[in-house]
Design a protein around this motif. Structure first.
Motif, short mmCIF file in Angstrom:
data_model
loop_
_atom_site.label_atom_id
_atom_site.label_comp_id
_atom_site.label_asym_id
_atom_site.label_seq_id
_atom_site.Cartn_x
_atom_site.Cartn_y
_atom_site.Cartn_z
N ARG A 1 -31.59 -38.13 -30.24
CA ARG A 1 -31.81 -38.70 -31.58
C ARG A 1 -30.52 -39.36 -32.08
N VAL A 2 -29.40 -38.72 -31.79
CA VAL A 2 -28.11 -39.28 -32.18
C VAL A 2 -27.82 -40.56 -31.41
N ASN B 1 -33.24 -42.40 -38.32
CA ASN B 1 -32.46 -41.48 -39.15
C ASN B 1 -33.33 -40.33 -39.65
N ARG C 1 -21.71 -37.16 -36.48
CA ARG C 1 -22.90 -36.43 -36.02
C ARG C 1 -22.58 -35.52 -34.85
N TYR D 1 -33.78 -38.07 -36.77
CA TYR D 1 -32.54 -37.30 -36.54
C TYR D 1 -32.42 -36.14 -37.51
N ILE E 1 -30.73 -32.16 -36.01
CA ILE E 1 -29.42 -32.79 -35.83
C ILE E 1 -28.73 -32.33 -34.55
N ARG F 1 -39.98 -41.58 -33.71
CA ARG F 1 -38.91 -42.01 -32.81
C ARG F 1 -39.32 -43.25 -32.03
#
Length: 287
Positions: A154-155, A142, A177, A145, A149, A122
């Motif tokens: 992360r989104v 990605n 998402r 993520y 999820i 990240r």
């Protein structure tokens, strides 16, 4: 939609919600004193010293004393060079100071030592984002993520990267998402704000009414003001973004990535504003 265009700061920002800034605790000060006493001993081996320097670095970091923290982390690394956590936090420091190549190398070292490190991918993605390498940033963020999820942050960071490439596509993917997540974490309110499902007034009102104590209030406002600032920054509403980044710093929540990168955002914002408005005087940077 917040991304529909620039706007003037809402009237309620004349008295924005604020928390009492974090202050050093007695426990932190006692722990620092104990570590200093330990470091005076001459019977400690290299691995033990490395751990002690690392722990003192974390303490200095939590107090916002980042130059002292960096010295401690470097000392720890010189004694024990195979520490992924130390490389990771040094990478964050390099990102904060816009030394992106050094940051990439630090995160690469972290992942070489521990491919499952929970934050290095990240953090490398964020460094790549700030370095303008959006394709590589998207790959890292990605992959991060996909590991969870249901984590709103992360989104959010993936969205911020995609926003630099294709605004409409980024918004569409954000909706997808959001729909796929369980939406249990408080951070999903930030996503709802980005999607236009709640207003800024409602968003800030929820924070002030639902935060059970000053610590939670300070943490949530740090996140809220930073991510609100990102939107206004993207829309080139520099005055509003400037105020929001400063508000994100006001709680002294030093360990949050939003606090860490608010100073970097201020530097970037000032440089962008001067390029577009060359007559901006130098002192406005610290106004």
């Amino acid at each position: 939609m917040m991304l529909a265009g620039c706007s003037s700061p809402p009237s309620q920002w004349t008295q924005p919600p604020m928390a009492v800034p974090f202050q050093p605790t007695i426990q932190q000060q006692i722990q620092l004193a104990r570590i200093d006493q330990l470091l005076r001993r001459d019977d400690l081996d290299g691995n033990t010293l490395a751990q002690i320097y690392y722990e003192r670095g974390l303490l200095h970091d939590s107090l916002g004393l980042r130059d002292l923290a960096r010295l401690d982390f470097n000392q720890s690394l010189s004694l024990k060079p195979d520490q992924p956590d130390v490389f990771n936090i040094l990478g964050v420091y390099f990102t904060q100071s816009a030394h992106f190549d050094a940051a990439y190398e630090a995160f690469d070292s972290t992942l070489e030592l521990n491919i499952r490190h929970p934050f290095a991918q990240r953090n490398r993605g964020i460094a790549l984002y700030y370095g303008g390498r959006y394709d590589l940033a998207s790959e890292d963020l990605n992959a991060h993520y996909q590991q969870d999820i249901n984590d709103p942050y992360r989104v959010i960071w993936l969205y911020l990267v995609e926003l630099e490439v294709d605004e409409q596509q980024a918004l569409d993917k954000l909706r997808q998402r959001y729909a796929a997540a369980d939406k249990q974490d408080w951070g999903w309110h930030i996503v709802r704000l980005y999607l236009g499902e709640i207003s800024e007034r409602e968003f800030l009102g929820q924070i002030t009414t639902e935060s059970e104590d000053n610590e939670v209030l300070a943490e949530r406002l740090t996140e809220a003001y930073f991510y609100m600032g990102k939107v206004y920054h993207h829309n080139k509403d520099y005055a509003s973004a400037l105020m929001l980044y400063k508000l994100a710093l006001s709680g002294n929540v030093y360990e949050f990535v939003e606090h860490r990168f608010a100073t970097l955002e201020l530097s970037r914002l000032t440089a962008e504003a001067r390029r577009e408005t060359p007559m901006i005087p130098a002192e406005d940077e610290d106004s």
